[in-house]
Design an enzyme around this catalytic site. Structure first.
Site, PDB file in Angstrom:
ATOM      1  N   THR A  18     -38.042 -42.973  15.299  1.00 46.35           N
ATOM      2  CA  THR A  18     -37.278 -42.944  16.694  1.00 46.35           C
ATOM      3  C   THR A  18     -37.508 -41.614  17.327  1.00 46.35           C
ATOM      4  OG1 THR A  18     -35.380 -43.609  14.806  1.00 46.35           O
ATOM      5  CG2 THR A  18     -34.726 -42.928  17.202  1.00 46.35           C
ATOM      6  N   ARG A  22     -42.811 -38.390  11.714  1.00 45.23           N
ATOM      7  CA  ARG A  22     -42.051 -37.325  10.670  1.00 45.23           C
ATOM      8  C   ARG A  22     -42.315 -37.566   9.056  1.00 45.23           C
ATOM      9  NH1 ARG A  22     -35.554 -36.348  11.942  1.00 45.23           N
ATOM     10  NH2 ARG A  22     -36.684 -36.043  14.292  1.00 45.23           N
ATOM     11  N   ASP A 277     -29.156 -27.765  16.124  1.00 40.59           N
ATOM     12  CA  ASP A 277     -30.018 -28.082  14.972  1.00 40.59           C
ATOM     13  C   ASP A 277     -31.218 -27.425  14.972  1.00 40.59           C
ATOM     14  OD1 ASP A 277     -31.175 -29.423  17.004  1.00 40.59           O
ATOM     15  OD2 ASP A 277     -31.831 -31.037  16.051  1.00 40.59           O
ATOM     16  N   THR A 344     -30.490 -46.564  20.050  1.00 41.62           N
ATOM     17  CA  THR A 344     -30.563 -45.172  19.684  1.00 41.62           C
ATOM     18  C   THR A 344     -31.932 -44.639  20.239  1.00 41.62           C
ATOM     19  OG1 THR A 344     -28.957 -45.933  18.100  1.00 41.62           O
ATOM     20  CG2 THR A 344     -30.658 -44.001  17.598  1.00 41.62           C
ATOM     21  N   SER A 365     -24.761 -38.925  17.585  1.00 42.61           N
ATOM     22  CA  SER A 365     -25.295 -37.936  16.595  1.00 42.61           C
ATOM     23  C   SER A 365     -25.625 -36.422  16.961  1.00 42.61           C
ATOM     24  CB  SER A 365     -26.744 -38.534  16.302  1.00 42.61           C
ATOM     25  OG  SER A 365     -27.335 -38.986  17.396  1.00 42.61           O
ATOM     26  N   LYS A 376     -32.143 -34.354  24.925  1.00 45.79           N
ATOM     27  CA  LYS A 376     -30.899 -33.690  24.668  1.00 45.79           C
ATOM     28  C   LYS A 376     -31.044 -32.356  24.621  1.00 45.79           C
ATOM     29  CE  LYS A 376     -31.208 -35.098  19.925  1.00 45.79           C
ATOM     30  NZ  LYS A 376     -31.904 -36.697  19.439  1.00 45.79           N
TER      31      LYS A 376
END
Ligand code: G1P
Ligand code: ZN
Length: 543
Positions: A18, A22, A277, A344, A365, A376
């Protein structure tokens, strides 16, 4: 320039999810692993000769190592200018802004977002394209295809760059610039928001707590909130980026940002609490005794954005990801502007923003953003809240109350089942998918299924189709359950179950979320067989 040969098929899968590639740090530490991926990115990037590339990360363990690797590979691949955040630090929205401001070819963001860091934690690489946004699927697919047959990567022999010293140096004829990670971003924020109005509110007693979670937003929040807006020192907590985030998950949810939540629910609560975050793109907003669900935050920001200089002309449209609640849809309806429901992941918003079809976007989220960048943006959302509170001179809780009594309330919760065996998770989804045709008309307790489907999206700008984006079960009156598998986990599979119930303005808008959603929670297990498939009786994380 040196050409390094890669031994055949050494790594296993390098498929970006997404939000980029990772994996565990140990995976990235394998010889050739990061180099293979970065070279694959550059191999599918046009216009790189003499072009500009931006690089930075969230400061997690292994950040500096990969930055040095990436600088060398970028030099060998013919870029003309490399912009690197000082100390290897750049938040995701700051990278997006730098790419746009300097008309760069793209940018590398070294982050695994909200996943844990440290030697045993996660690492990640995201590639953003020239509009400043995450690479779209056609680019990530091309990168992935390249990782599978690549047989060499390019590099130069040069000493490590001093990442801590601001300024420009020339390496093999290429300009490498170490830039202040905060300055350009802070200037952008000043251009959107009424800093004077916020400063006045602060001088008049507005208080806040911001938890940077020892991740990338610390330096940004200190500069903007404390130095420029006048909040007192110590407003920013955990403000120094640490390689292991102080052993916490830099995920601003009610589990990992528990301290902030407890503060905001207690007698010493300031007027507003916020957190971001690992890489600075998410936001958590909590008022005094009043948690704001991210889906609600999107709707509330959209309804009030016109009060803020950057959005005074009104919004072109709103976009939300499919699992995000429909609260924003009601605002769009009232404003008479379009509302888009996308799969998403932020990359789907990029096309809509570029085409000027929407101004504000958001995900359940904790991601909210606008056309100011193509990511974002956590601090942006916090500043938008502050600006709105300063103009309306009301509390977070009163603003929420006012909103619900105008638009009604979408009660909402997300249940995550983490680290489940991939086969079991896929089994659950496959069975549910197979039962979609028989679900309409079925009753689960008091709830009757109206419709059920597997969400498919046709991009209104380029016509690209994205199938299989999550299963939606719709009930009468606007209630809904969504099931999807996470695309960002690094351990087994994660099942996300999103539960939503709409209560009109004249209905019960002050209920307890858990009580209001109890029937839906029971229905979720009944229709998907969560316990039967996963052997779990409760979710690991409730947000
Ligand atoms: C998660 C969020 C999603 C967000 C992504 C990247 O993805 O749910 O909204 O865009 O992280 O931050 P997921 O793990 O659900 O695939
Ligand atoms: Zn993030």
């Amino acid at each position: 320039m040196m050409i390094k040969t890669i031994p055949s098929a050494p790594f296993g899968d390098q498929k970006p999810g997404t939000s980029g590639l990772r994996k565990k740090v140990q995976v990235f530490q394998q010889p050739n692993y990061a180099e293979n991926f970065i070279q694959s990115v550059f191999d599918v990037t046009d216009d790189k000769t003499n072009g500009t590339i931006v690089m930075g990360g969230d400061g997690r363990y292994h950040n500096r190592t990969v930055i040095q690797q990436a600088i060398r590979i970028a030099i060998a691949n013919g870029f003309g200018r490399i912009l690197v955040g000082q100390g290897g630090i750049l938040s995701t929205p700051a990278v997006s802004h730098l790419i746009r401001k300097h008309e760069a070819v793209g940018g590398l963001i070294l982050s695994a977002s909200h996943n844990p860091g440290g030697p045993d934690g996660d690492f990640g690489i995201k590639y953003n394209i020239s509009n400043g946004g995450p690479a779209p699927e056609k680019v990530t697919e091309a990168i992935y295809a390249r990782t599978k047959n690549i047989d060499r990567w390019l590099t130069v022999e040069t000493a490590d760059i001093d990442l801590d010293r601001l300024g420009e140096i020339s390496v093999a004829g290429v300009s490498v610039q170490i830039v202040d990670p905060v300055a350009d971003y802070a200037e952008l924020m000043e251009s959107l928001f009424d800093f004077d109005a916020i400063r006045k509110a602060v001088a008049g007693g507005l208080t806040m707590a911001f938890d940077a979670m020892h991740a990338v937003t610390g330096p940004y929040a200190k500069e903007i909130l404390e130095h420029r807006l006048g909040f007192p020192p110590a407003t920013v907590r955990n403000g120094i980026p640490l390689e292991d985030f102080g052993r916490r998950h830099p995920d601003p949810n009610l589990v990992n940002a528990r301290d902030l939540y407890d503060l905001m629910m207690g007698p010493q609560a300031p007027d507003i609490g916020a957190a971001s975050d690992g890489d600075g793109d998410r936001n958590l907003i909590i008022g005094k005794g009043c948690f704001i669900a991210p889906s609600d935050s999107l709707a509330m920001l959209a309804a009030n954005a016109h009060l803020v200089p950057g959005y005074a002309a009104g919004l072109k449209g709103i976009a939300r990801s499919m699992p995000t609640s429909a609260a924003a849809d009601r605002v769009a309806e009232a404003l008479n502007i379009p509302c888009f429901e996308t799969p998403t992941g932020w990359k789907f918003f990029g096309n809509l923003l570029d085409a000027d079809m929407v101004t504000i976007c958001g995900e359940e989220s904790a991601g909210t953003g606008s056309n100011h960048v193509r990511e974002k943006d956590g601090l942006w959302a916090v500043l938008l809240w502050l600006n709105i509170l300063a103009v309306r001179k009301i509390s977070v809780a009163s603003l929420a109350q006012d909103h619900w009594s105008r638009f009604g309330r979408n009660y909402y919760v997300r249940h995550d089942y983490e680290a489940i065996e991939t086969a079991r998770a896929e089994g659950l989804m496959a069975e549910l998918d197979g039962s979609l045709g028989s679900l309409p008309g079925t009753k689960f307790g008091p709830l009757a299924v109206e419709a059920a489907d597997n969400f498919s999206y046709v991009d209104p700008v380029d016509g690209m189709v994205s199938d299989n984006q999550g299963i939606r079960i719709l009930f009468a009156g606007g209630s809904r359950i969504v099931f999807r598998l996470s695309g960002t986990g690094t351990k087994g599979a994660t099942l996300r179950v999103y539960l939503e119930r709409y209560e009109p303005a004249e209905g019960e808008i002050n209920g307890q979320t858990s009580e209001m959603l109890a029937d839906l929670i029971a229905a979720a297990d009944a229709c998907a067989g969560i316990e039967r498939h996963l052997g779990r009786t409760a979710p690991d994380v409730v947000t």
